[in-house]
Scaffold this motif. Structure first.
Motif, PDB file in Angstrom:
ATOM      1  N   ARG A  23       0.855  -1.178   0.000  1.00 55.94           N
ATOM      2  CA  ARG A  23       0.000   0.000   0.000  1.00 55.94           C
ATOM      3  C   ARG A  23       0.893   1.229   0.000  1.00 55.94           C
ATOM      4  N   GLY A  24       0.719   2.046  -1.011  1.00 57.76           N
ATOM      5  CA  GLY A  24       1.512   3.257  -1.134  1.00 57.76           C
ATOM      6  C   GLY A  24       0.650   4.389  -1.636  1.00 57.76           C
ATOM      7  N   PRO A  25       1.234   5.561  -1.784  1.00 54.45           N
ATOM      8  CA  PRO A  25       0.459   6.712  -2.227  1.00 54.45           C
ATOM      9  C   PRO A  25      -0.096   6.564  -3.643  1.00 54.45           C
ATOM     10  N   SER A  26       0.564   5.782  -4.484  1.00 47.30           N
ATOM     11  CA  SER A  26       0.087   5.657  -5.862  1.00 47.30           C
ATOM     12  C   SER A  26      -0.108   4.206  -6.289  1.00 47.30           C
ATOM     13  N   ARG A  27      -0.051   3.261  -5.357  1.00 46.62           N
ATOM     14  CA  ARG A  27      -0.109   1.851  -5.752  1.00 46.62           C
ATOM     15  C   ARG A  27      -0.684   0.998  -4.645  1.00 46.62           C
ATOM     16  N   VAL A  28      -1.522   0.057  -5.033  1.00 45.56           N
ATOM     17  CA  VAL A  28      -1.998  -0.991  -4.136  1.00 45.56           C
ATOM     18  C   VAL A  28      -1.836  -2.300  -4.901  1.00 45.56           C
ATOM     19  N   ALA A  29      -1.121  -3.258  -4.323  1.00 45.33           N
ATOM     20  CA  ALA A  29      -0.852  -4.510  -5.024  1.00 45.33           C
ATOM     21  C   ALA A  29      -0.800  -5.664  -4.024  1.00 45.33           C
ATOM     22  N   VAL A  30      -1.117  -6.855  -4.517  1.00 47.06           N
ATOM     23  CA  VAL A  30      -1.041  -8.073  -3.718  1.00 47.06           C
ATOM     24  C   VAL A  30      -0.323  -9.127  -4.547  1.00 47.06           C
ATOM     25  N   ALA A  31       0.607  -9.832  -3.925  1.00 51.89           N
ATOM     26  CA  ALA A  31       1.298 -10.931  -4.580  1.00 51.89           C
ATOM     27  C   ALA A  31       1.250 -12.139  -3.645  1.00 51.89           C
ATOM     28  N   TYR A  32       1.147 -13.331  -4.216  1.00 45.55           N
ATOM     29  CA  TYR A  32       1.047 -14.562  -3.429  1.00 45.55           C
ATOM     30  C   TYR A  32       2.241 -15.464  -3.710  1.00 45.55           C
ATOM     31  N   PHE A  33       2.718 -16.163  -2.646  1.00 42.68           N
ATOM     32  CA  PHE A  33       3.894 -17.023  -2.743  1.00 42.68           C
ATOM     33  C   PHE A  33       3.638 -18.307  -1.959  1.00 42.68           C
ATOM     34  N   PRO A  34       4.207 -19.427  -2.404  1.00 45.55           N
ATOM     35  CA  PRO A  34       3.996 -20.686  -1.685  1.00 45.55           C
ATOM     36  C   PRO A  34       4.795 -20.793  -0.385  1.00 45.55           C
ATOM     37  N   SER A  35       5.842 -19.965  -0.231  1.00 44.20           N
ATOM     38  CA  SER A  35       6.670 -20.048   0.977  1.00 44.20           C
ATOM     39  C   SER A  35       6.878 -18.664   1.590  1.00 44.20           C
ATOM     40  N   LYS A  36       7.173 -18.666   2.866  1.00 45.16           N
ATOM     41  CA  LYS A  36       7.464 -17.413   3.571  1.00 45.16           C
ATOM     42  C   LYS A  36       8.747 -16.802   3.023  1.00 45.16           C
ATOM     43  N   PHE A  37       9.734 -17.635   2.713  1.00 43.23           N
ATOM     44  CA  PHE A  37      10.994 -17.144   2.173  1.00 43.23           C
ATOM     45  C   PHE A  37      10.769 -16.361   0.873  1.00 43.23           C
ATOM     46  N   GLY A  38       9.980 -16.904  -0.023  1.00 43.20           N
ATOM     47  CA  GLY A  38       9.696 -16.224  -1.282  1.00 43.20           C
ATOM     48  C   GLY A  38       8.987 -14.901  -1.078  1.00 43.20           C
ATOM     49  N   ALA A  39       8.055 -14.867  -0.128  1.00 44.19           N
ATOM     50  CA  ALA A  39       7.309 -13.639   0.151  1.00 44.19           C
ATOM     51  C   ALA A  39       8.212 -12.559   0.741  1.00 44.19           C
ATOM     52  N   VAL A  40       9.058 -12.932   1.685  1.00 45.10           N
ATOM     53  CA  VAL A  40       9.957 -11.959   2.315  1.00 45.10           C
ATOM     54  C   VAL A  40      11.002 -11.477   1.303  1.00 45.10           C
ATOM     55  N   LYS A  41      11.492 -12.379   0.476  1.00 48.89           N
ATOM     56  CA  LYS A  41      12.465 -12.009  -0.552  1.00 48.89           C
ATOM     57  C   LYS A  41      11.864 -10.976  -1.510  1.00 48.89           C
ATOM     58  N   HIS A  42      10.615 -11.191  -1.916  1.00 56.06           N
ATOM     59  CA  HIS A  42       9.926 -10.240  -2.796  1.00 56.06           C
ATOM     60  C   HIS A  42       9.733  -8.899  -2.091  1.00 56.06           C
ATOM     61  N   ALA A  43       9.322  -8.928  -0.827  1.00 55.56           N
ATOM     62  CA  ALA A  43       9.101  -7.695  -0.067  1.00 55.56           C
ATOM     63  C   ALA A  43      10.400  -6.892   0.058  1.00 55.56           C
ATOM     64  N   LEU A  44      11.513  -7.565   0.305  1.00 52.98           N
ATOM     65  CA  LEU A  44      12.802  -6.868   0.403  1.00 52.98           C
ATOM     66  C   LEU A  44      13.198  -6.239  -0.929  1.00 52.98           C
ATOM     67  N   ARG A  45      12.957  -6.958  -2.012  1.00 47.86           N
ATOM     68  CA  ARG A  45      13.280  -6.426  -3.340  1.00 47.86           C
ATOM     69  C   ARG A  45      12.467  -5.160  -3.624  1.00 47.86           C
ATOM     70  N   VAL A  46      11.186  -5.179  -3.277  1.00 46.78           N
ATOM     71  CA  VAL A  46      10.326  -4.012  -3.474  1.00 46.78           C
ATOM     72  C   VAL A  46      10.781  -2.861  -2.574  1.00 46.78           C
ATOM     73  N   ALA A  47      11.095  -3.152  -1.323  1.00 45.64           N
ATOM     74  CA  ALA A  47      11.497  -2.112  -0.368  1.00 45.64           C
ATOM     75  C   ALA A  47      12.771  -1.405  -0.805  1.00 45.64           C
ATOM     76  N   ARG A  48      13.706  -2.154  -1.345  1.00 48.00           N
ATOM     77  CA  ARG A  48      14.972  -1.555  -1.773  1.00 48.00           C
ATOM     78  C   ARG A  48      14.823  -0.722  -3.036  1.00 48.00           C
ATOM     79  N   ALA A  49      13.744  -0.915  -3.777  1.00 49.04           N
ATOM     80  CA  ALA A  49      13.512  -0.156  -5.008  1.00 49.04           C
ATOM     81  C   ALA A  49      12.792   1.162  -4.742  1.00 49.04           C
ATOM     82  N   LYS A  50      12.324   1.369  -3.531  1.00 50.98           N
ATOM     83  CA  LYS A  50      11.579   2.580  -3.185  1.00 50.98           C
ATOM     84  C   LYS A  50      12.430   3.499  -2.320  1.00 50.98           C
ATOM     85  N   PRO A  51      12.178   4.819  -2.379  1.00 52.11           N
ATOM     86  CA  PRO A  51      12.947   5.740  -1.527  1.00 52.11           C
ATOM     87  C   PRO A  51      12.734   5.461  -0.031  1.00 52.11           C
ATOM     88  N   ARG A  52      11.487   5.209   0.369  1.00 52.47           N
ATOM     89  CA  ARG A  52      11.169   4.899   1.772  1.00 52.47           C
ATOM     90  C   ARG A  52      10.121   3.813   1.794  1.00 52.47           C
TER      91      ARG A  52
END
Length: 82
Positions: A23-52
């Motif tokens: 959830r952000g000022p210009s985007r709302v998105a949901v992604a699904y993963f079979p494992s917790k590792f995959g979900a956290v890895k995706h979240a970290l990749r997204v977080a590092r691509a954003k200023p904050r």
């Protein structure tokens, strides 16, 4: 002026699939993963691509179990070369 903070939450659904909700000022998105590792890895990749960004790992009861803020700082100004 500081950049708006995007919010990412990682949670396990009732059927055992892990979801990453963004959830952000210009985007709302949901992604699904079979494992917790995959979900956290995706979240970290997204977080590092954003200023904050803020990542929160939620427990089955919906309470925040772990949270981390990422601040990449302002984007560098583009420099034009002749």
């Amino acid at each position: 002026m500081s950049a708006p903070v995007a919010q990412l939450s990682v949670a396990e659904t009732r059927d055992g699939v892990w979801s990453v909700n963004e959830r952000g000022p210009s985007r709302v998105a949901v992604a699904y993963f079979p494992s917790k590792f995959g979900a956290v890895k995706h979240a970290l990749r997204v977080a590092r691509a954003k200023p904050r960004c803020r990542i929160a790992i939620l427990g089955r009861d919906g309470q925040v179990r772990l949270a981390r803020e990422y601040d990449q700082g302002p984007a560098p100004e583009s420099v034009e070369t002749p």
